[in-house]
Design an enzyme around this catalytic site. Sequence first.
Site, PDB file in Angstrom:
ATOM      1  CG  ASN A  13      -5.207  -9.011   3.028  1.00  0.00           C
ATOM      2  OD1 ASN A  13      -5.972  -8.139   3.859  1.00  0.00           O
ATOM      3  ND2 ASN A  13      -4.843  -8.098   1.677  1.00  0.00           N
ATOM      4  CG  ASP A  28      -2.124  -7.481   3.964  1.00  0.00           C
ATOM      5  OD1 ASP A  28      -2.270  -8.369   4.404  1.00  0.00           O
ATOM      6  OD2 ASP A  28      -2.832  -6.117   3.872  1.00  0.00           O
ATOM      7  CD  GLU A  57      -3.496  -0.807   1.654  1.00  0.00           C
ATOM      8  OE1 GLU A  57      -3.284   0.297   2.832  1.00  0.00           O
ATOM      9  OE2 GLU A  57      -3.905  -1.621   2.510  1.00  0.00           O
TER      10      GLU A  57
END
Length: 609
Positions: A498, A496, A351
């Site tokens: 998730n 990440d 991100e």
Amino acid sequence: MWRLPGARAALRGVRTAVERHSRAEAATETAAGVMERAVVRCVPSEPKLSLSFALADGSHKNMQRDQSEPLGRALSRIATNALKGHAKAAAARKSRKNRPNAGGGGACAGSGPEPAAACEPVVKLYYREEAVAEDVLNVDAWQDGAVLQIGDVKYKVERNPPSLTELQLPRYIMAGFPVCPKLGLEFGDPAGSLFRWYKETKPTAVEPEGGGPSSLSPSSPSPGWTETGVNERVYTPSNADIGLRLKLHCTPGNGQRFGPSRELESVCSVEAGPGTCTFDHRHLYTKKVTDDALIRTVSYNLLADTYAQTEFSRTVLYPYCAPYALELDYRQNLIQKELTGYNADLICLQEVDRDVFTDSLVPALEAFGLEGVFRIKQHEGLATFYRKSKFSLLSQHDIAFHEALQSDPLHKELLEKLVLYPAAQEKVLQRSSVLQVSVLQSTKDSSKKICVANTHLYWHPKGGYIRLIQMAVALAHIRHVSCDLYPGIPVVFCGDFNSTPSTGMYHFVINGSIPEDHEDWASNGEEERCNMSLTHFFKLKSACGEPAYTNYVGGFHGCLDYIFIDLNTLEVEQVIPLPSHEEVTTHQALPSVSHPSDHIALVCDLKWK
């Protein structure tokens, strides 16, 4: 008369900017008898060269001339410019003395009808004390060390000196947080450049006669500047600097010579910091860079500004977070301090806004010895940084999952399974997730290489089957790089994902396979069910184990981030403890005034086997 002997010498040009010293420095040099500078920028790939110098009247000239033009034409243009400047100066003097007919465009200073041509200054270029012939081309005439003479004034020609193309200070500066200027250099490097930091000196209050209250009169001097004593690229303000602006004086260099200096003042004053941050205690474990046998690795989802600055984020996702703490300028201070304080060798970030990478992360981490590469997804992307003293970048092998799945023969078998489930296939191919893969080589031992992978898998809670397929593509691609292209090199896979440890994705990574009847194949209902069995080649382990959470927001907390390592080639030396639950929840949840993201960085020291 000097002429270029024989064929024109091949010139090695490097792009540079044309700037000169500040007026104060120029005045000092002139007083000391040092020639003014005439800065020439000449790059082989460009048709024109630029010439920059200051005339005696104080005006600054920037000229663009064809490299293939004879020198005589350039000198003639310089003479014309000098004459115009001379006439303007004379006109100004006449105006001040209230003389009539001041400012005639081509008139000479002084009296009489003498024509302008008679006042045109002699303009010559000398090299090794010989005048350069006017038929020599500009590209060859303007040599480093030549002397340009305009009337009685002589200029030392500097061809492509180290120059600053960009110098920026952050818009928001806090006490206790490193100030990392954005630096653009041509023909120079930060290590060879000089830095001096100043802080504002507030004007002293004047004590009036008669013992009345002290005050600052309208004629009081403007604030001055005092040296901080810091002569490095990065400056960390103290509490004593709160309320004061900063100034940076930078002289670009390349280890052999220096170019024109530049000064830049901060727009804002130093603000008070937030006090103790969630990462301060962690930094006690990472005070120094590790030795060559270890690889300190960080994986961190920064929370992209494009997601943090939405009404939904402010009112629904993070209503507990002070609005100013969601502002990018504020969060960047915390992110820079946190990342630089880990003294890491590898940093994998998710991100990452493109502008954050360019304007914030690169300047900050470069100042602490790291270099980075970026891979855009849509609105944000992935960044991988590595310590330059330990690693060099050998190659990059980034992919977009949906593109690789359709076009790369590596995934032919997986695609054949997926096409049997059109609804699931459509959803998988709509996702924009990417995989960043960088192969690094040890600077100390060229036989040591490492494959560093970084990703951010699809986020939706019901997207378990999509994450399974994305991970299958990722592992097949990483195997190709680490086994086919660079046989036997270690793998570090950060991101990440998730996925909590109870999910099919985590089971697949750790166990090497996933059965076709696993519940995650129907994670979004029967309509998108896509039963298939998958296997992979690696023996992977989560280097930081299975923390209670790496993501902690108001409505959810869980472990979503991992640093997976290849157990055949790497082992874990130590895991840097995560912040305590008390630290994480001091301001209810994340992000907060003391933590810049909704995720927590994973940090561990890895060791070559």
